[in-house]
Design an enzyme around this catalytic site. Structure first.
Site, PDB file in Angstrom:
ATOM      1  N   THR A 185       0.878  -1.178   0.000  1.00 17.68           N
ATOM      2  CA  THR A 185       0.000   0.000   0.000  1.00 17.68           C
ATOM      3  C   THR A 185       0.906   1.216   0.000  1.00 17.68           C
ATOM      4  OG1 THR A 185      -0.036   0.223   2.389  1.00 17.68           O
ATOM      5  CG2 THR A 185      -1.694  -1.196   1.428  1.00 17.68           C
ATOM      6  N   GLU A 333      -5.741  -4.000   0.759  1.00 17.22           N
ATOM      7  CA  GLU A 333      -5.908  -5.079   1.735  1.00 17.22           C
ATOM      8  C   GLU A 333      -7.068  -6.005   1.381  1.00 17.22           C
ATOM      9  OE1 GLU A 333      -5.497  -1.941   2.257  1.00 17.22           O
ATOM     10  OE2 GLU A 333      -4.145  -1.528   3.922  1.00 17.22           O
ATOM     11  N   LYS A 442     -13.862  18.090  11.718  1.00 20.01           N
ATOM     12  CA  LYS A 442     -14.628  18.103  12.966  1.00 20.01           C
ATOM     13  C   LYS A 442     -14.986  19.542  13.308  1.00 20.01           C
ATOM     14  CE  LYS A 442     -12.103  14.076  14.558  1.00 20.01           C
ATOM     15  NZ  LYS A 442     -10.852  14.163  13.785  1.00 20.01           N
ATOM     16  N   TRP A 447     -19.334  16.067  12.413  1.00 23.61           N
ATOM     17  CA  TRP A 447     -18.438  15.782  11.298  1.00 23.61           C
ATOM     18  C   TRP A 447     -19.000  16.332   9.989  1.00 23.61           C
ATOM     19  CZ3 TRP A 447     -16.813   9.928  12.079  1.00 23.61           C
ATOM     20  CH2 TRP A 447     -15.984   9.863  13.208  1.00 23.61           C
TER      21      TRP A 447
HETATM   22  P1  ADP Z   1      -3.485   3.002  -2.135  1.00 21.65           P
HETATM   23  O1  ADP Z   1      -4.107   3.037  -3.490  1.00 21.65           O
HETATM   24  O2  ADP Z   1      -3.269   4.381  -1.588  1.00 21.65           O
HETATM   25  O3  ADP Z   1      -2.390   2.039  -1.976  1.00 21.65           O
HETATM   26  P2  ADP Z   1      -5.832   1.646  -1.527  1.00 21.65           P
HETATM   27  O4  ADP Z   1      -6.074   1.482  -2.976  1.00 21.65           O
HETATM   28  O5  ADP Z   1      -5.808   0.438  -0.705  1.00 21.65           O
HETATM   29  O6  ADP Z   1      -4.560   2.448  -1.199  1.00 21.65           O
HETATM   30  O7  ADP Z   1      -6.876   2.675  -0.990  1.00 21.65           O
HETATM   31  C1  ADP Z   1      -8.023   2.264  -0.334  1.00 21.65           C
HETATM   32  C2  ADP Z   1      -8.836   3.464   0.067  1.00 21.65           C
HETATM   33  O8  ADP Z   1      -9.198   4.225  -1.086  1.00 21.65           O
HETATM   34  C3  ADP Z   1     -10.141   3.103   0.689  1.00 21.65           C
HETATM   35  O9  ADP Z   1     -10.001   2.779   2.051  1.00 21.65           O
HETATM   36  C4  ADP Z   1     -10.951   4.360   0.463  1.00 21.65           C
HETATM   37  O10 ADP Z   1     -10.656   5.356   1.406  1.00 21.65           O
HETATM   38  C5  ADP Z   1     -10.461   4.843  -0.869  1.00 21.65           C
HETATM   39  N1  ADP Z   1     -11.390   4.435  -1.926  1.00 21.65           N
HETATM   40  C6  ADP Z   1     -11.269   3.409  -2.772  1.00 21.65           C
HETATM   41  N2  ADP Z   1     -12.305   3.369  -3.623  1.00 21.65           N
HETATM   42  C7  ADP Z   1     -13.117   4.401  -3.298  1.00 21.65           C
HETATM   43  C8  ADP Z   1     -14.354   4.898  -3.797  1.00 21.65           C
HETATM   44  N3  ADP Z   1     -14.983   4.354  -4.825  1.00 21.65           N
HETATM   45  N4  ADP Z   1     -14.876   5.986  -3.193  1.00 21.65           N
HETATM   46  C9  ADP Z   1     -14.268   6.577  -2.144  1.00 21.65           C
HETATM   47  N5  ADP Z   1     -13.097   6.158  -1.646  1.00 21.65           N
HETATM   48  C10 ADP Z   1     -12.527   5.086  -2.205  1.00 21.65           C
END
Ligand code: ADP
Length: 542
Positions: A185, A333, A442, A447
């Site tokens: 990640t 994950e 906040k 929120w």
């Molecule tokens: P990275 O790409 O930064 O390695 P991830 O792909 O695992 O991390 O990112 C996951 C996060 O991306 C989610 O926990 C969420 O916050 C955000 N996310 C993914 N898809 C969406 C979506 N369709 N709408 C809003 N947030 C999203």
């Protein structure tokens, strides 16, 4: 009493063998660095994946050893998806958009034994090579005549490496729970953390992806993977496509609007997948160049995931492209897919507006994933579409811990993964993300959803991109600051933007200020870097 059914492990090699039997002649189109499009078939990929497996065996690669890649979406990368995992090693796709120090950390942490790279990363490889302590050789994904003039110990040529190998390989009958691939990640805080997928998790995830309430993937599709193969295995598409015989289009390094439009047109793409920023770029290109997507393209579905898809973007693809937008949500994950936003029969007669409202949600879970929202004490909250809480998930393609035990506990006491997202779930099961825990604003004990505000701001005709962050406020603790990038040649004042938002969000949500910037900072996977923005506006006083 045990069932009396045959026991076959769920292996990545079995997906390839299925493709070789059922649809060997289906094509994989890859755009190369020189702009030409290379066409091959699943039969070619299969043959070369087996040659690669033989080559890796000859190099002495042992089961479970990590093989790194620094590569764009292309046919050689696809061969590695099958050749490396199929022979029992672990494919470790590294995101080349990370800083060199992060790549160094990741490759060393994973203890990559070999590192395969596209020619566009030759200089990066030369720079990194002395610091990659476990890599025995660097393999350029190229022919002999294209070998880069870099000084790197043990530089190998991919085509030479596999060229003379036999075209058959007896895939080992692995335990389906062994590791198949590894993705880190991007780690907005601390070091990147590795998620180690198994053959079993990969196959179950890919099967769910194909279902009608997933991406409805089938042999009728030509799927353009704008989402990189180093971003959670291109959301599992290289496996899912081989399962159902979908044609694949792999765009290489050119992900600008003009290049993508051209590829979609030439290759008759029906399904395209990528993060919202990619689709924003394409949308702007279409607008600037005065193109007619409905006449030029045969796009049927666009998957937007990785970050919230603004309502205005959904609307553009629905109306100007005549394509159905499937918003998808997940995490590295989670392999990554958790939810997809498809309509239910009750939405059949919905107006365009109602449909777009629906598509702006993150969607319903696929079978295999369970979700719930909880309050600060961990008590489950109602699925009424109103209560918002911490989103937790469970399922067979969701990580139980990070690679090498980094980053502490991922799961709560009941085994649910803590996503770090805040969401609502409605009685029909539609989940909607309102924020990341660390990004919520906040204000006076309540929120404010930065995603909702950004969504609304993006609806203004002059706004190209928007991000909302909380800035300190003497009375309310925090108040929203709207940071905006305007579209080329367009103007809008603070008052115009706030006036526009007034009818679209609750009064107490209205940003206290608007800042105009040239560009927003993005992560290596296309998310606005809120931490960086907060730093940038640290001294901002309302
Ligand atoms: P990275 O790409 O930064 O390695 P991830 O792909 O695992 O991390 O990112 C996951 C996060 O991306 C989610 O926990 C969420 O916050 C955000 N996310 C993914 N898809 C969406 C979506 N369709 N709408 C809003 N947030 C999203």
């Amino acid at each position: 009493m045990l069932g009396l059914m045959q026991d076959h492990p769920l292996l990545i090699s079995s997906v390839l063998e299925h493709a070789l039997c059922s649809h060997p002649q289906v094509e994989i189109a890859s755009r190369l660095q020189d702009g030409t499009v290379h066409h091959c078939t699943y039969a070619d990929i299969g043959q070369r994946a087996k040659q690669l497996a033989n080559a890796l065996t000859n190099l002495g690669v042992q089961p479970g050893e990590r093989i790194g890649t620094l590569a764009w979406n292309g046919y050689r990368h696809m061969e590695m998806f099958y050749g490396v995992s199929g022979m029992g090693a672990v494919l470790h796709t590294i995101n080349p958009r990370l800083f060199a120090e992060q790549i160094e950390f990741i490759a060393n942490h994973a203890e990559d034994q070999y590192l395969f790279f596209d020619l566009s990363f030759a200089a990066l490889i030369e720079q990194l090579a002395p610091r990659l302590t476990t890599v025995k050789a660097f393999v350029a994904l190229a022919e002999r005549s294209q070998m880069p003039p870099i000084v790197v110990p043990n530089l190998l040529c991919y085509e030479d490496l596999i060229g003379d190998e036999p075209e058959t390989f007896a895939w080992p009958c692995l335990d389906e729970r062994v590791a198949a691939s590894l993705c880190y990640t991007s780690g907005t805080t601390g070091n990147p953390k590795g998620v180690l997928y198994s053959h079993r998790s990969t196959l179950l995830h890919s099967m769910a992806t194909c279902t009608p309430d997933g991406f409805n993937l089938s042999s009728a599709d030509t799927a353009l993977l704008v989402v990189p193969m180093f971003h959670v295995n291109a959301w599992g598409m290289p496996y899912a496509a081989a399962m159902c015989g979908a044609r694949l289009v792999l765009p290489g390094a050119d992900l600008d609007g003009a290049s993508l439009y051209d590829l979609m047109q030439r290759e008759r793409v029906t399904l395209a997948l990528g993060v919202p920023t990619v689709w924003m770029t394409l949308q702007q290109h279409v607008q600037n160049a005065g193109l007619m997507p409905t006449a030029d393209l045969c796009l049927n579905r666009v998957v937007m995931g990785g970050a919230a898809a603004p309502r205005s973007l959904v609307e553009t693809f629905e109306t100007r492209f005549d394509a159905r937008v499937l918003q998808a949500w997940g995490m590295t994950e989670m392999s990554p897919l958790g939810t997809v936003c498809n309509a239910l029969p009750k939405h059949r007669d919905a107006s365009l507006d109602e449909r777009i409202d629906l598509q702006a949600k993150q969607g319903r879970v696929l079978f295999g994933v369970r979700i719930k929202i909880v309050d600060a004490d961990g008590a489950e909250l109602p699925r009424d579409g109103k209560a918002s809480g911490h989103l937790r998930v469970k399922g067979p393609w969701i990580a139980s811990q990070y690679y090498r035990g980094e980053g502490g506990d991922l799961l709560d006491e009941q085994g649910w993964l803590m996503t770090g997202d805040i969401a609502t779930i409605d009685p029909d099961g539609y989940m909607q993300i309102t924020d990341r825990v660390k990004d919520v604003i906040k204000s006076g004990g309540e929120w404010i959803s930065s995603i909702d505000l950004e969504n609304a701001a993006c609806g203004h005709p002059a706004v190209a991109e928007a991000a909302v962050i909380g800035v300190p406020h003497p009375k309310w603790q925090e108040r929203p600051l709207l940071v905006v990038v305007l579209k080329q040649g367009m103007l809008a004042t603070r008052d115009e933007l706030l006036g526009f938002l007034q009818s679209r969000v609750a009064k107490w949500w209205l940003p206290d200020a608007v800042a105009f910037v040239e560009a927003l900072p993005y992560t290596a996977t296309g998310k606005v870097q809120k931490m960086k923005l907060r730093e940038q506006f640290r001294d901002y006083r309302l």
